[in-house]
Design an enzyme around this catalytic site. Structure first.
Site, PDB file in Angstrom:
ATOM      1  N   ASN A  54       3.051   1.034 -10.015  1.00 10.76           N
ATOM      2  CA  ASN A  54       2.202   0.423  -8.998  1.00 10.76           C
ATOM      3  C   ASN A  54       1.333   1.458  -8.293  1.00 10.76           C
ATOM      4  O   ASN A  54       0.171   1.203  -7.997  1.00 10.76           O
ATOM      5  CB  ASN A  54       3.045  -0.345  -7.979  1.00 10.76           C
ATOM      6  CG  ASN A  54       3.546  -1.654  -8.522  1.00 10.76           C
ATOM      7  OD1 ASN A  54       2.837  -2.646  -8.497  1.00 10.76           O
ATOM      8  ND2 ASN A  54       4.781  -1.674  -9.008  1.00 10.76           N
TER       9      ASN A  54
ATOM     10  N   GLU B 191      -3.300   4.902   1.713  1.00  8.62           N
ATOM     11  CA  GLU B 191      -4.340   5.438   0.851  1.00  8.62           C
ATOM     12  C   GLU B 191      -5.238   4.298   0.378  1.00  8.62           C
ATOM     13  O   GLU B 191      -4.820   3.138   0.370  1.00  8.62           O
ATOM     14  CB  GLU B 191      -3.697   6.134  -0.357  1.00  8.62           C
ATOM     15  CG  GLU B 191      -2.865   7.340   0.027  1.00  8.62           C
ATOM     16  CD  GLU B 191      -2.135   7.959  -1.161  1.00  8.62           C
ATOM     17  OE1 GLU B 191      -2.298   7.485  -2.303  1.00  8.62           O
ATOM     18  OE2 GLU B 191      -1.394   8.927  -0.938  1.00  8.62           O
TER      19      GLU B 191
ATOM     20  N   GLY C 159       0.844  -1.183   0.000  1.00  9.58           N
ATOM     21  CA  GLY C 159       0.000   0.000   0.000  1.00  9.58           C
ATOM     22  C   GLY C 159       0.880   1.233   0.000  1.00  9.58           C
ATOM     23  O   GLY C 159       2.098   1.144   0.194  1.00  9.58           O
ATOM     24  N   TYR C 160       0.254   2.381  -0.200  1.00  9.99           N
ATOM     25  CA  TYR C 160       0.994   3.640  -0.298  1.00  9.99           C
ATOM     26  C   TYR C 160       0.536   4.613   0.772  1.00  9.99           C
ATOM     27  O   TYR C 160      -0.646   4.959   0.834  1.00  9.99           O
ATOM     28  CB  TYR C 160       0.819   4.256  -1.691  1.00  9.99           C
ATOM     29  CG  TYR C 160       1.603   3.505  -2.723  1.00  9.99           C
ATOM     30  CD1 TYR C 160       2.895   3.896  -3.057  1.00  9.99           C
ATOM     31  CD2 TYR C 160       1.092   2.363  -3.316  1.00  9.99           C
ATOM     32  CE1 TYR C 160       3.642   3.173  -3.970  1.00  9.99           C
ATOM     33  CE2 TYR C 160       1.831   1.633  -4.225  1.00  9.99           C
ATOM     34  CZ  TYR C 160       3.103   2.046  -4.545  1.00  9.99           C
ATOM     35  OH  TYR C 160       3.854   1.329  -5.443  1.00  9.99           O
ATOM     36  N   LEU C 161       1.476   5.037   1.610  1.00 12.34           N
ATOM     37  CA  LEU C 161       1.198   6.093   2.567  1.00 12.34           C
ATOM     38  C   LEU C 161       1.112   7.429   1.848  1.00 12.34           C
ATOM     39  O   LEU C 161       0.418   8.338   2.281  1.00 12.34           O
ATOM     40  CB  LEU C 161       2.292   6.142   3.646  1.00 12.34           C
ATOM     41  CG  LEU C 161       2.329   4.931   4.578  1.00 12.34           C
ATOM     42  CD1 LEU C 161       3.619   4.915   5.385  1.00 12.34           C
ATOM     43  CD2 LEU C 161       1.112   4.930   5.490  1.00 12.34           C
TER      44      LEU C 161
END
Length: 158
Positions: A144, A82, A28-30
């Site tokens: 990604n 996110e 996942g992406y912060l």
């Protein structure tokens, strides 16, 4: 801390028989801003936090900083990311004196298979196996962080 890589679509599954290592990745992406991304990744039973800078104009290179973190920490960080996530199976596939990382995407990106090849320089010449198709280096749709926001299944619907 400069990452240089080329990215390609894969058009068949011949790479699977050649893989020497296979593992599952969830990430996942912060932060997924185009100027910088901060990624949390669980790779098999290990976890990492990665900061990537903006890609060069060609899309071949960008700043990358990565550190291993405790698996429990990654599991706590993932819910803070996110909306959206990336799930994939990675195959490590040697070819001549090169090593391809082939990602078979799952969930909302199912059907997409991409091969990446890290390089020593932007001018390095590469030889491609027959299962590699079109080069997509620099096409932001294949990042990604973009696939998290606009999954491959949405491309197929358009």
């Amino acid at each position: 801390m400069l990452e240089i890589e080329r990215k390609y679509r894969v058009h068949n599954s011949d790479y699977k028989a050649l893989a020497t290592v296979t593992y599952r990745i969830v990430q996942g992406y912060l932060n997924s801003h185009p100027e910088r991304t901060v990624r949390v990744r669980i790779k098999a039973d290990r976890a990492f936090i990665t900061v990537k800078g903006k890609s060069s104009e060609s899309g071949l290179s960008r700043f990358e900083w990565e550190r291993e973190i405790a698996l429990a920490e990654a599991e706590q960080l993932l819910p803070l990311c996110e909306p959206g996530s990336i799930e994939k199976i990675r195959y490590i596939v040697p070819f001549l004196d090169q090593e391809f990382e082939v990602d078979e995407f799952l969930a909302d990106n199912k059907g997409l298979v991409v091969a990446e090849l890290e390089l020593k320089s932007e001018q390095q010449q590469v030889e491609l196996p027959a299962w590699v198709a079109k080069e997509v280096t620099g096409d932001v749709r294949y990042y990604n962080s973009s696939l998290m926001k606009q999954p491959y299944k949405q491309w197929l619907d358009q």
